[in-house]
Design a protein around this motif. Structure first.
Motif, PDB file in Angstrom:
ATOM      1  N   GLY A 149      41.854 -14.233 110.083  1.00  0.00           N
ATOM      2  CA  GLY A 149      41.211 -15.019 111.025  1.00  0.00           C
ATOM      3  C   GLY A 149      41.448 -16.469 111.028  1.00  0.00           C
ATOM      4  N   THR A 150      42.322 -17.073 109.891  1.00  0.00           N
ATOM      5  CA  THR A 150      42.655 -18.398 109.917  1.00  0.00           C
ATOM      6  C   THR A 150      43.002 -18.934 111.054  1.00  0.00           C
ATOM      7  OG1 THR A 150      43.199 -17.845 107.610  1.00  0.00           O
ATOM      8  CG2 THR A 150      43.636 -20.136 108.230  1.00  0.00           C
ATOM      9  N   LEU A 151      43.887 -18.642 111.828  1.00  0.00           N
ATOM     10  CA  LEU A 151      44.282 -19.182 113.099  1.00  0.00           C
ATOM     11  C   LEU A 151      43.206 -19.138 114.362  1.00  0.00           C
ATOM     12  CD1 LEU A 151      48.153 -18.137 113.453  1.00  0.00           C
ATOM     13  CD2 LEU A 151      47.216 -20.226 112.690  1.00  0.00           C
ATOM     14  N   GLY A 152      42.241 -18.427 114.148  1.00  0.00           N
ATOM     15  CA  GLY A 152      41.225 -18.275 115.241  1.00  0.00           C
ATOM     16  C   GLY A 152      41.633 -17.102 116.178  1.00  0.00           C
ATOM     17  N   GLU A 153      41.316 -17.340 117.372  1.00  0.00           N
ATOM     18  CA  GLU A 153      41.923 -16.059 118.364  1.00  0.00           C
ATOM     19  C   GLU A 153      43.404 -16.544 118.370  1.00  0.00           C
ATOM     20  OE1 GLU A 153      41.321 -15.066 122.956  1.00  0.00           O
ATOM     21  OE2 GLU A 153      39.599 -16.281 121.649  1.00  0.00           O
ATOM     22  N   VAL A 154      44.340 -15.378 118.259  1.00  0.00           N
ATOM     23  CA  VAL A 154      45.768 -15.590 118.614  1.00  0.00           C
ATOM     24  C   VAL A 154      45.932 -15.638 119.985  1.00  0.00           C
ATOM     25  CG1 VAL A 154      47.977 -14.990 117.955  1.00  0.00           C
ATOM     26  CG2 VAL A 154      46.201 -14.971 116.269  1.00  0.00           C
ATOM     27  N   ARG A 155      46.677 -16.762 120.551  1.00  0.00           N
ATOM     28  CA  ARG A 155      46.652 -16.694 121.928  1.00  0.00           C
ATOM     29  C   ARG A 155      48.305 -16.288 122.446  1.00  0.00           C
ATOM     30  NH1 ARG A 155      42.797 -19.841 124.268  1.00  0.00           N
ATOM     31  NH2 ARG A 155      40.663 -18.948 123.731  1.00  0.00           N
ATOM     32  N   LYS A 156      49.194 -16.953 121.769  1.00  0.00           N
ATOM     33  CA  LYS A 156      50.483 -16.914 122.142  1.00  0.00           C
ATOM     34  C   LYS A 156      51.471 -16.770 120.919  1.00  0.00           C
ATOM     35  CE  LYS A 156      51.446 -19.910 125.294  1.00  0.00           C
ATOM     36  NZ  LYS A 156      51.600 -21.148 126.136  1.00  0.00           N
ATOM     37  N   LEU A 157      52.629 -16.065 121.221  1.00  0.00           N
ATOM     38  CA  LEU A 157      53.877 -16.271 120.536  1.00  0.00           C
ATOM     39  C   LEU A 157      55.151 -16.498 121.218  1.00  0.00           C
ATOM     40  CD1 LEU A 157      54.708 -13.155 118.264  1.00  0.00           C
ATOM     41  CD2 LEU A 157      56.331 -13.705 119.838  1.00  0.00           C
ATOM     42  N   VAL A 158      55.796 -17.265 120.791  1.00  0.00           N
ATOM     43  CA  VAL A 158      57.203 -17.578 121.327  1.00  0.00           C
ATOM     44  C   VAL A 158      58.127 -17.522 120.454  1.00  0.00           C
ATOM     45  CG1 VAL A 158      58.376 -19.569 122.341  1.00  0.00           C
ATOM     46  CG2 VAL A 158      55.873 -19.552 122.454  1.00  0.00           C
ATOM     47  N   ALA A 159      59.234 -16.768 120.723  1.00  0.00           N
ATOM     48  CA  ALA A 159      60.369 -16.518 119.675  1.00  0.00           C
ATOM     49  C   ALA A 159      61.714 -16.190 120.479  1.00  0.00           C
ATOM     50  CB  ALA A 159      60.241 -15.067 118.845  1.00  0.00           C
ATOM     51  N   SER A 160      62.639 -16.737 119.847  1.00  0.00           N
ATOM     52  CA  SER A 160      63.969 -16.881 120.507  1.00  0.00           C
ATOM     53  C   SER A 160      65.101 -16.254 119.566  1.00  0.00           C
ATOM     54  CB  SER A 160      64.407 -18.294 120.545  1.00  0.00           C
ATOM     55  OG  SER A 160      63.548 -18.975 121.738  1.00  0.00           O
ATOM     56  N   HIS A 161      66.090 -15.677 120.422  1.00  0.00           N
ATOM     57  CA  HIS A 161      67.399 -15.110 119.344  1.00  0.00           C
ATOM     58  C   HIS A 161      68.565 -15.509 120.372  1.00  0.00           C
ATOM     59  CE1 HIS A 161      69.152 -11.741 116.817  1.00  0.00           C
ATOM     60  NE2 HIS A 161      69.843 -12.858 116.746  1.00  0.00           N
ATOM     61  N   ASN A 162      69.239 -16.498 119.833  1.00  0.00           N
ATOM     62  CA  ASN A 162      70.178 -17.212 120.622  1.00  0.00           C
ATOM     63  C   ASN A 162      71.493 -17.199 119.724  1.00  0.00           C
ATOM     64  OD1 ASN A 162      68.872 -17.427 123.455  1.00  0.00           O
ATOM     65  ND2 ASN A 162      67.660 -18.708 122.208  1.00  0.00           N
ATOM     66  N   GLN A 163      72.382 -16.553 120.110  1.00  0.00           N
ATOM     67  CA  GLN A 163      73.685 -16.740 119.377  1.00  0.00           C
ATOM     68  C   GLN A 163      74.879 -16.858 120.285  1.00  0.00           C
ATOM     69  OE1 GLN A 163      74.441 -14.347 115.906  1.00  0.00           O
ATOM     70  NE2 GLN A 163      72.406 -13.336 115.985  1.00  0.00           N
ATOM     71  N   ASP A 164      75.961 -17.495 119.699  1.00  0.00           N
ATOM     72  CA  ASP A 164      77.424 -17.663 120.175  1.00  0.00           C
ATOM     73  C   ASP A 164      78.156 -16.521 119.646  1.00  0.00           C
ATOM     74  OD1 ASP A 164      79.426 -18.718 121.766  1.00  0.00           O
ATOM     75  OD2 ASP A 164      79.727 -20.352 120.491  1.00  0.00           O
ATOM     76  N   LEU A 165      78.340 -15.661 120.516  1.00  0.00           N
ATOM     77  CA  LEU A 165      79.017 -14.324 119.936  1.00  0.00           C
ATOM     78  C   LEU A 165      80.408 -14.062 120.695  1.00  0.00           C
ATOM     79  CD1 LEU A 165      75.833 -11.958 119.687  1.00  0.00           C
ATOM     80  CD2 LEU A 165      76.791 -13.156 117.826  1.00  0.00           C
ATOM     81  N   PRO A 166      81.234 -13.201 120.263  1.00  0.00           N
ATOM     82  CA  PRO A 166      82.559 -12.920 120.834  1.00  0.00           C
ATOM     83  C   PRO A 166      82.622 -12.852 122.229  1.00  0.00           C
ATOM     84  CG  PRO A 166      82.430 -11.781 118.749  1.00  0.00           C
ATOM     85  CD  PRO A 166      80.909 -12.193 119.019  1.00  0.00           C
ATOM     86  N   LYS A 167      83.451 -13.529 122.679  1.00  0.00           N
ATOM     87  CA  LYS A 167      83.359 -13.632 124.465  1.00  0.00           C
ATOM     88  C   LYS A 167      84.322 -12.480 125.033  1.00  0.00           C
ATOM     89  CE  LYS A 167      81.173 -17.422 124.705  1.00  0.00           C
ATOM     90  NZ  LYS A 167      80.870 -17.809 123.293  1.00  0.00           N
ATOM     91  N   ASP A 168      85.165 -11.829 123.849  1.00  0.00           N
ATOM     92  CA  ASP A 168      86.129 -10.831 124.464  1.00  0.00           C
ATOM     93  C   ASP A 168      85.580  -9.487 125.198  1.00  0.00           C
ATOM     94  OD1 ASP A 168      88.094  -8.949 124.805  1.00  0.00           O
ATOM     95  OD2 ASP A 168      88.292  -8.529 122.490  1.00  0.00           O
ATOM     96  N   PRO A 169      85.896  -9.477 126.501  1.00  0.00           N
ATOM     97  CA  PRO A 169      85.275  -8.546 127.348  1.00  0.00           C
ATOM     98  C   PRO A 169      85.152  -7.121 126.814  1.00  0.00           C
ATOM     99  CG  PRO A 169      86.689  -9.960 128.771  1.00  0.00           C
ATOM    100  CD  PRO A 169      86.964 -10.260 127.249  1.00  0.00           C
ATOM    101  N   ALA A 170      86.276  -6.931 125.951  1.00  0.00           N
ATOM    102  CA  ALA A 170      86.294  -5.648 125.148  1.00  0.00           C
ATOM    103  C   ALA A 170      85.293  -5.278 124.020  1.00  0.00           C
ATOM    104  CB  ALA A 170      87.774  -5.174 125.017  1.00  0.00           C
ATOM    105  N   HIS A 171      84.729  -6.408 123.645  1.00  0.00           N
ATOM    106  CA  HIS A 171      83.889  -6.446 122.421  1.00  0.00           C
ATOM    107  C   HIS A 171      82.626  -5.627 122.780  1.00  0.00           C
ATOM    108  CE1 HIS A 171      80.927  -7.629 119.258  1.00  0.00           C
ATOM    109  NE2 HIS A 171      82.284  -8.172 118.635  1.00  0.00           N
ATOM    110  N   ARG A 172      82.228  -4.848 121.842  1.00  0.00           N
ATOM    111  CA  ARG A 172      80.846  -3.946 122.280  1.00  0.00           C
ATOM    112  C   ARG A 172      79.922  -4.926 122.929  1.00  0.00           C
ATOM    113  NH1 ARG A 172      76.563  -4.005 119.332  1.00  0.00           N
ATOM    114  NH2 ARG A 172      76.375  -5.176 117.431  1.00  0.00           N
ATOM    115  N   LEU A 173      79.705  -5.928 122.453  1.00  0.00           N
ATOM    116  CA  LEU A 173      78.494  -6.808 123.001  1.00  0.00           C
ATOM    117  C   LEU A 173      78.757  -7.215 124.559  1.00  0.00           C
ATOM    118  CD1 LEU A 173      78.166  -9.401 120.082  1.00  0.00           C
ATOM    119  CD2 LEU A 173      76.311  -7.614 121.128  1.00  0.00           C
ATOM    120  N   ASN A 174      79.644  -6.996 125.051  1.00  0.00           N
ATOM    121  CA  ASN A 174      80.135  -7.198 126.511  1.00  0.00           C
ATOM    122  C   ASN A 174      80.513  -6.029 127.190  1.00  0.00           C
ATOM    123  OD1 ASN A 174      79.905 -10.149 125.786  1.00  0.00           O
ATOM    124  ND2 ASN A 174      81.762  -9.939 124.751  1.00  0.00           N
ATOM    125  N   ASP A 175      80.447  -4.992 126.499  1.00  0.00           N
ATOM    126  CA  ASP A 175      80.931  -3.503 127.200  1.00  0.00           C
ATOM    127  C   ASP A 175      79.396  -2.799 127.680  1.00  0.00           C
ATOM    128  OD1 ASP A 175      81.873  -1.238 127.919  1.00  0.00           O
ATOM    129  OD2 ASP A 175      83.235  -1.179 126.104  1.00  0.00           O
TER     130      ASP A 175
END
Length: 338
Positions: A149-175
């Motif tokens: 309870g140290t934070l009191g009433e928990v109201r909000k969470l903000v979380a990001s996951h941004n990466q600069d990954l391979p641009k190759d259209p054939a790469h699994r991330l882009n397929d």
């Protein structure tokens, strides 16, 4: 002596690695560095399997997934293939009587996830999602802070996951045929974190921008909860970011340093910005050994699920991502299969 899932005579459980890509190597290294036993590796390519065996000093290299899961010396199979294959690979291992640690995203959609969970339950086996962040020391401490309870009433969470990954259209991330896009690969981290803190959302609002190949380049979502809490999550695969996370309550906030989903320090503040706690616990290796230890604990205790990430929650996380994809118009071939 008939094989069982209790490991060697001295109680050591034996791992089989299914797949030989980057994530398989990271998990294998953390297993070996922390006293776990890797018995075998399996790949669809004998050459790839043998190279992985030699690299990590593993006893056995199998040239098919079928041979790996049939190996009587293997107790647990770590499924490290692209997530479009997780469903078939996990079912294969479970049907062979092996416990499974399945990389995240757990599957392509909630229906596939439920298939895995149902089969594991029917066979009395463990099916654990490899959301390694959840088992790290800073997350354990964070949960304790929220609980006291140290934070009191928990109201909000903000979380990001941004990466600069391979641009190759054939790469699994882009397929799209391989379940590509930012959401399933990167967004799963902040989404799982939101579930850890708040549970399943009551409502999801989502927006995305697409690549030329038809997968999400960047996605943002707001999760809304019954008591007004919000989780704000975002991810992108072609722009790097600071990848920090914040939890905000009525009595203060917690900032997790970059990169928040890795072993990372955090700082707890009161509402005036005064530092109340700095948590910084060094972790050996990447930190993927903690999820392996959780799976082994469950097996040794004869349990099929733990409180930290029960199978039903992995299904619910996939369902939340299904809803995000529905809203932004991102469909995969597996969505049409029944």
């Amino acid at each position: 002596m008939p094989h069982n899932t209790n490991g060697t005579s001295d109680g050591q459980l034996r791992w089989g690695i299914l797949g030989t890509g980057l994530i398989a190597g990271l998990q294998a290294q953390d297993l070996l560095d922390n006293g776990f036993t890797i018995q075998a590796v399996g790949s669809r390519s004998a050459q790839s399997s043998e190279a992985f065996r030699d690299r990590f000093g593993i006893d056995t290299a199998h040239s098919s997934y079928e041979d790996l899961v049939a190996d009587p010396e293997v107790d647990i199979v770590y499924v490290a293939t692209p997530h479009v294959f997780h469903h078939a690979n996990a079912l294969l291992a479970l049907n062979a009587g092996k416990h499974v640690l399945v990389e995240k995203a757990f599957t392509i959609n909630a229906r596939q996830a439920q298939d895995i969970v149902d089969l594991a339950a029917a066979k009395g086996l463990v099916a654990l999602e490899a959301m390694w962040t959840r088992f790290l020391p800073h997350m354990a401490r964070l949960r304790a802070v929220l609980a006291d309870g140290t934070l009191g009433e928990v109201r909000k969470l903000v979380a990001s996951h941004n990466q600069d990954l391979p641009k190759d259209p054939a790469h699994r991330l882009n397929d799209p045929a391989l379940g590509g896009g930012a959401l399933l690969d990167l967004g799963v981290y902040p989404i799982s974190f939101a579930f850890d803190v708040f549970g399943a959302p009551q409502r999801v609002l989502a927006s995305a921008a697409m690549t030329a190949t038809g997968v999400d380049r960047q996605t943002a979502a707001i999760f809304e909860y019954a008591d007004g809490q919000q989780a704000v999550i975002d991810c992108s695969l072609d722009t790097a970011g600071n990848n920090r996370a914040v939890i905000i309550g009525t009595k203060g906030w917690i900032e997790i340093d970059s990169v928040w989903y890795n072993p990372a320090p955090f700082t707890r503040y009161d509402t005036s910005g005064k530092v109340l706690e700095r948590f910084d616990q060094p972790v050996k290796g990447r930190g993927m050994q903690y999820q392996a230890a959780e799976l082994e604990r469950l097996v040794r205790e004869g349990a099929t699920e733990g409180a930290l990430l029960p199978p039903s929650e992995s299904v619910a996380i996939m369902a939340a991502m299904d809803e995000i994809r529905r809203q932004v118009g991102l469909r995969y071939d597996a969505d049409a299969q029944h």
